[in-house]
Design an enzyme around this catalytic site. Structure first.
Site, mmCIF file in Angstrom:
data_model
loop_
_atom_site.group_PDB
_atom_site.id
_atom_site.type_symbol
_atom_site.label_atom_id
_atom_site.label_comp_id
_atom_site.label_asym_id
_atom_site.label_seq_id
_atom_site.Cartn_x
_atom_site.Cartn_y
_atom_site.Cartn_z
ATOM 1 N N CYS A 126 26.065 -24.393 54.583
ATOM 2 C CA CYS A 126 26.536 -24.104 55.940
ATOM 3 C C CYS A 126 25.364 -23.960 56.907
ATOM 4 C CB CYS A 126 27.353 -22.805 55.963
ATOM 5 S SG CYS A 126 29.081 -23.022 55.521
ATOM 6 N N PRO A 132 16.515 -17.706 54.765
ATOM 7 C CA PRO A 132 15.288 -18.005 54.027
ATOM 8 C C PRO A 132 15.407 -17.672 52.550
ATOM 9 C CG PRO A 132 15.030 -15.982 55.297
ATOM 10 C CD PRO A 132 16.345 -16.585 55.707
#
Length: 430
Positions: A126, A132
């Site tokens: 998505c 991260p």
């Protein structure tokens, strides 16, 4: 490319069966890499992400048998799937597949634990913020692994003799990083203590499955998880827990459209914060023997402010759906997103239906309107796409949602379940 067509103005009445949780099924499937025996999972939903992960696991050497056969069962809910990985044949997870779904990056934990090395592409999935991988890298490094980023891949190597148990506290709560570190630590030498661990029910479900496979995990569901490493894991049989996000989504659909619906095969305890929020918004919700009943007959929708938080707070995966509900409230409400940045992409699409929403940083101000009007809209991600369906259920006229492949990633037969309760929802294939 398929579209969903919705004719609004119909109440929902009937029974909706809740599927197994995608967010639980994916890490459970990946856990099959930790053993050479067969891991059998029951109540696995039929979703695009599940099918993709089957392909990815197959590339690593996992033999997948659906309902005991090696063919897909297109017409059945609650599938039973057997995963057997006698030998890991490839320790590389390619960009071609990993870039399509972020959760496939989680193979890094089991591959590293079982084989001592792996090469895994940086993830995709998505388009919600940066998400991260630093937390994954730091957690595995704490277990003794060396991690090197090279040309879009992470090259990971365990020390001679395997990963080593350690104490590590995540600087930020992460469900995915908790999954990965917990799986890797099951085969590490010594004891691992994970601090600031995610407390989500899906983490508990994974821990229960791993313990059934012979792991020694305690504390799952709290902020501190302890794992005593073992030399090997065996096979097991485990049932995927109900999908709390699907449960909350249909509850919000009923609150939006009105009606009386029983959600079967679920548990109110999985989403108590969301349920209490819906009650404050005017929904009548009660527990049943096998799920929950939600009603909203005649009364309007009350404005309620929410802030997304890690479990047991309000789930970020229900934020877009709740915002859709608030577009029809009798006043002003605020939605603050604290988990992901850039998770308001549905706002401009809801505005096409007549919603009045203004953004200020990570907070959306929603001014409820008396009516929404159908229009063509476009899905931008998984949860945003279903928020447009919810809005369409209450909009006057016809709403068409394009790019519904996002829906297929996380909602099993959505149009069928809604249609059975009186909604006019149709998939249009082009």
């Amino acid at each position: 490319m398929d579209r969903i067509r919705i004719v609004g103005g119909n109440e929902l009445n009937g029974i909706i069966p809740i599927s197994g949780a995608k967010n639980a099924a994916l890490p459970l499937m990946i856990a099959s890499l930790l053993t050479s025996d067969t891991l059998t999972l029951e109540n696995v939903p039929h979703l695009a992400d599940v099918e993709l992960l089957m392909r990815i696991l197959g590339n690593h050497g996992v033999d997948v048998a659906v309902n005991g056969r090696r063919e897909r069962q297109e017409d059945s809910y609650a599938r039973t799937i057997h995963f057997t990985c006698r030998t890991i044949v490839d320790t590389t997870a390619s960009y071609e597949l990993v870039s399509k779904m972020r959760a496939s990056f989680w193979v890094i934990g089991p591959l590293l634990a079982r084989e001592g090395h792996c090469r895994v592409s940086l993830p995709g999935g998505c388009a919600i913020g940066t998400r991260p991988v630093d937390l994954f890298i730091e957690g595995l490094t704490a277990l003794g692994a060396t991690m090197e980023i090279d040309a879009g891949y992470i090259n990971a190597k365990a020390p001679d003799g395997g990963l080593i148990g350690a104490r590590y506290t995540f600087p930020k709560v992460s469900v995915g990083a908790t999954h990965v570190m917990m799986m890797a630590a099951t085969l590490a030498r010594g004891t691992t203590v994970i601090g600031n661990a995610a407390r989500e029910p899906e983490v508990v479900d994974l821990a229960n499955c791993l313990n059934a496979m012979g792991a020694k995990i305690s504390g799952a569901g709290t902020a501190t998880i302890t794992i005593e490493g073992v030399t090997s894991l065996s096979g097991a049989r485990h049932r995927v827990l109900p999908d709390r996000i699907e449960t909350g989504t249909y509850a919000m659909a009923v609150a939006m459209a009105g009606g009386d619906v029983v959600l079967e095969n679920t548990d109110v305890a999985l989403l108590e914060t969301a349920v209490e929020t819906l009650r404050r918004a005017g929904a009548d919700i009660s527990a049943t023997n096998n799920g929950m009943r939600i009603k909203r007959n005649g009364a309007g929708i009350k404005p309620v402010d929410i802030v997304t938080d890690p479990f047991p707070g309000f789930p970020t995966d229900l934020q877009a759906q709740f915002m859709a509900l608030m577009t029809r409230s009798s006043g002003i409400s605020h939605v603050t997103e604290t988990i992901f940045e850039n998770r308001f992409m549905h706002v401009q699409e809801l505005a096409r239906l007549g919603a009045r929403i203004t953004l200020s940083g990570q907070t959306a101000k929603i001014e409820g309107v008396q009516r929404l009007r159908g229009a063509p809209v476009m899905a931008t991600d998984l949860r945003a796409s279903v928020s447009l369906v919810i809005a369409g259920l209450a909009a006057e006229g016809e709403t068409t949602v394009s790019r519904v492949y996002h829906l297929d990633r996380g909602f099993e037969r959505l149009e069928e379940k809604l249609t059975r309760c009186g909604a006019v929802v149709q998939r249009i294939s082009e």
